[in-house]
Design a protein around this motif. Structure first.
Motif, PDB file in Angstrom:
ATOM      1  N   TYR A 126      42.426  90.740   7.579  1.00 39.27           N
ATOM      2  CA  TYR A 126      42.012  89.841   6.847  1.00 39.27           C
ATOM      3  C   TYR A 126      41.791  90.508   5.350  1.00 39.27           C
ATOM      4  O   TYR A 126      41.884  89.708   4.286  1.00 39.27           O
ATOM      5  CB  TYR A 126      40.839  89.010   7.208  1.00 39.27           C
ATOM      6  N   ALA A 145      46.605  90.977  -0.700  1.00 44.30           N
ATOM      7  CA  ALA A 145      47.961  90.183  -1.164  1.00 44.30           C
ATOM      8  C   ALA A 145      47.572  89.110  -2.201  1.00 44.30           C
ATOM      9  O   ALA A 145      48.303  88.878  -3.253  1.00 44.30           O
ATOM     10  CB  ALA A 145      48.578  89.753  -0.138  1.00 44.30           C
ATOM     11  N   ARG A 146      46.326  88.470  -1.918  1.00 41.61           N
ATOM     12  CA  ARG A 146      45.784  87.289  -2.822  1.00 41.61           C
ATOM     13  C   ARG A 146      45.609  88.032  -4.296  1.00 41.61           C
ATOM     14  O   ARG A 146      45.998  87.430  -5.295  1.00 41.61           O
ATOM     15  CB  ARG A 146      44.977  86.453  -2.246  1.00 41.61           C
ATOM     16  N   GLU A 147      44.814  89.121  -4.130  1.00 39.65           N
ATOM     17  CA  GLU A 147      44.125  89.623  -5.273  1.00 39.65           C
ATOM     18  C   GLU A 147      45.330  90.197  -6.306  1.00 39.65           C
ATOM     19  O   GLU A 147      45.103  89.797  -7.475  1.00 39.65           O
ATOM     20  CB  GLU A 147      43.293  90.783  -5.043  1.00 39.65           C
ATOM     21  N   LYS A 153      45.286  90.475   3.843  1.00 34.48           N
ATOM     22  CA  LYS A 153      45.629  89.241   3.124  1.00 34.48           C
ATOM     23  C   LYS A 153      44.750  89.002   1.902  1.00 34.48           C
ATOM     24  O   LYS A 153      45.460  88.702   0.910  1.00 34.48           O
ATOM     25  CB  LYS A 153      45.284  88.060   4.298  1.00 34.48           C
ATOM     26  N   SER A 154      43.638  89.529   1.715  1.00 36.16           N
ATOM     27  CA  SER A 154      42.883  89.331   0.582  1.00 36.16           C
ATOM     28  C   SER A 154      43.596  90.200  -0.561  1.00 36.16           C
ATOM     29  O   SER A 154      43.438  89.809  -1.826  1.00 36.16           O
ATOM     30  CB  SER A 154      41.466  89.905   0.823  1.00 36.16           C
ATOM     31  N   THR A 185      32.162  88.974  -4.193  1.00 38.16           N
ATOM     32  CA  THR A 185      33.174  88.099  -4.108  1.00 38.16           C
ATOM     33  C   THR A 185      32.755  86.421  -3.584  1.00 38.16           C
ATOM     34  O   THR A 185      33.199  85.601  -4.155  1.00 38.16           O
ATOM     35  CB  THR A 185      34.248  88.574  -3.230  1.00 38.16           C
ATOM     36  N   GLU A 219      51.521  86.985  -2.589  1.00 43.02           N
ATOM     37  CA  GLU A 219      50.382  86.476  -2.042  1.00 43.02           C
ATOM     38  C   GLU A 219      50.495  86.376  -0.324  1.00 43.02           C
ATOM     39  O   GLU A 219      49.724  85.717   0.000  1.00 43.02           O
ATOM     40  CB  GLU A 219      49.520  85.453  -2.668  1.00 43.02           C
ATOM     41  N   THR A 220      51.322  87.183  -0.101  1.00 40.53           N
ATOM     42  CA  THR A 220      51.501  86.951   1.522  1.00 40.53           C
ATOM     43  C   THR A 220      51.393  88.266   2.349  1.00 40.53           C
ATOM     44  O   THR A 220      51.443  89.237   1.945  1.00 40.53           O
ATOM     45  CB  THR A 220      52.948  86.275   1.862  1.00 40.53           C
ATOM     46  N   LYS A 236      48.537  89.235  -6.066  1.00 38.26           N
ATOM     47  CA  LYS A 236      49.659  88.482  -6.100  1.00 38.26           C
ATOM     48  C   LYS A 236      50.784  89.122  -5.936  1.00 38.26           C
ATOM     49  O   LYS A 236      51.973  88.900  -6.519  1.00 38.26           O
ATOM     50  CB  LYS A 236      49.624  87.970  -7.677  1.00 38.26           C
ATOM     51  N   ASP A 270      51.370  85.955   7.340  1.00 38.22           N
ATOM     52  CA  ASP A 270      52.188  84.907   6.992  1.00 38.22           C
ATOM     53  C   ASP A 270      53.504  84.966   7.749  1.00 38.22           C
ATOM     54  O   ASP A 270      54.327  84.115   7.756  1.00 38.22           O
ATOM     55  CB  ASP A 270      52.454  84.669   5.671  1.00 38.22           C
TER      56      ASP A 270
END
Length: 445
Positions: free
Chosen positions: A343, A349-351, A346-347, A149, A204-205, A353, A391
């Protein structure tokens, strides 16, 4: 042993592109800032090219002209001139450079070759660590995934986006967010007051829901998951405490509004049995998947979500609970482990979406502070950066009773504190916990 491609051709590189890049700077020093913005010395494969590039950077910092003579003098002062091939090699660098420079093209080639070399080194490291067998497979895989990554991020162009491009991509969504927020994320219409303060958990939250031990956090989580699923959302629940059967039993009790003790003891009356059977049918038709303790590290959770995504969408990920998830990396304990896991969520959620909701327990210090009226997510167990990672921060805790006030198990006064909200107001909501029926509802109901 079969000869590998690496043995045959060596590490990926383009000596010509490196030479053309350095030669372009000598022909037109004005291009250096653009080169520096995209390249570092590590993007050059040979030591002599790295030394020449470093010399160019030094001359630029001193505001000196960059040409054959100044480069030769700088390298000579450092005793490096002969190592790069002497003045004759510097004179060759700008030979054959086209009048119309294609610096961006050369930079692209260097970045690509550098990334391929990094992949070769990472692969070699992976093979060596696996062969030695000192570390567990999961730790090696997790670390390798993180390094991959990081490699992708390092190899990206890094060009900041223009305001116009951001507006073109997201302007309509920004203006329509207050109206369309619920449809874009996970709507929180479970209770009117919560919906007013937090219309939705956006994609993503990360939402951390904390509570004292046996304080109703799992009930609240399951209520939220059920509400989302009834709205047509696809959810995955990772339960590290309870079996899938126990979760379904709780959903049945909540939906049918029957006492869990009656279900456990087999003393349901005829009406309750009909309601329970109906709820089982309703639940079986929902797009909910349950992982009961099989995925106990961020890497395993990520792999499980990937598998589900191959068959259906994933709109919500729920995890019970954060402190039971192992980091999967050696040496992390306590606060460091919890921060790393937070963390990673959180990653996640972003991955994918989508929102991630993770439960968290309070520390003993937090329980003492709660008795004194100090309620904060910063008192979560092993909390270092959990508050910073999320978030949304929600805290479920028992409401302090007045003198002589008596409550029943079916109407336990609770409060939900919105301790952190990146997109809106904080505050508190009065709730009631129907403990035997695994339901939490607004006190106004």
């Amino acid at each position: 042993m079969k000869e590998s491609a690496l043995d045959r051709v060596g590490l990926p590189a383009s000596i010509d592109a490196e030479r053309m890049t350095l030669g372009s700077v000598m022909v037109d020093p004005e291009v250096l800032p653009g080169v520096v913005a995209e390249l570092t010395t590590d993007h050059f494969s040979t030591e002599k090219h790295r030394r020449i590039f470093q010399s160019m950077l030094r001359l630029s910092e001193l505001d000196e002209r960059i040409d054959r003579v100044t480069l030769a003098n700088d390298l000579m002062r450092r005793g490096e001139l002969e190592s790069i091939g002497g003045l004759s090699y510097l004179m060759e660098l700008d030979e054959g450079i086209p009048q119309r420079l294609n610096v961006s093209g050369y930079i692209g080639i260097l970045r690509e070759k550098s990334a391929l070399r990094a992949l070769c080194h990472l692969g070699a490291s992976l093979s060596e660590r696996a062969a030695l067998g000192i570390e567990c497979a999961e730790a090696i895989a997790t670390d390798t995934a993180e390094r991959l990554t990081g490699l992708v991020a390092t190899n990206s162009s890094g060009m900041p986006a223009t305001v116009a491009s951001i507006i073109e991509g997201a302007g309509t969504q920004m203006l329509g967010r207050s109206i369309e927020e619920s449809s874009r994320g996970i709507g929180l219409g479970l209770w009117p007051e919560l919906s007013r303060r937090m219309p939705a958990l956006l994609p993503e939250t990360l939402c951390i829901l904390a509570a004292p031990p046996a304080g109703g956090k799992t009930t609240l989580l399951l209520n939220l998951v059920m509400h989302a699923s009834l709205s047509g959302k696809h959810a995955i629940v990772f339960s590290l405490e309870m079996s899938g059967e126990e979760l379904i039993r709780r959903w049945v009790c909540a939906g049918a509004k029957i006492n869990s003790q009656h279900l456990s003891k087999g003393t349901l009356n005829e009406q309750e049995q009909r309601e329970a059977i109906f709820q089982l049918g309703e639940i079986s038709g929902l797009a909910i998947r349950i992982d009961s303790g099989n995925s106990d590290t961020p890497a395993k959770i990520r792999a499980a979500v990937h598998k589900v995504r191959q068959k259906q969408p994933v709109d919500l990920i729920a995890i019970d609970f954060l402190q039971l998830v192992q980091p999967g990396k050696g040496g992390l304990r306590g606060t460091e482990a919890a921060d790393y896991v937070a963390y990673q969520f959180k990653s996640l959620a972003r991955e994918f979406k989508c929102p991630v909701i993770a439960l968290s327990q309070f520390s003993n210090e937090g329980l003492d502070a709660m008795k004194e009226g100090r309620v904060s997510l910063r008192y979560a167990r092993n909390s270092g950066a959990i508050y910073q990672a999320c978030d949304y921060g929600l805290i479920l805790y028992p409401k302090k009773l007045g003198p002589g006030e008596v409550v029943s198990e079916s109407r336990i006064p609770m409060r939900l504190k919105i301790d952190k909200h990146r997109n809106g107001p904080e505050g508190e909501i009065d709730l009631l916990w129907d403990k035997p029926r695994y339901r939490i509802f607004e006190a106004a109901e």
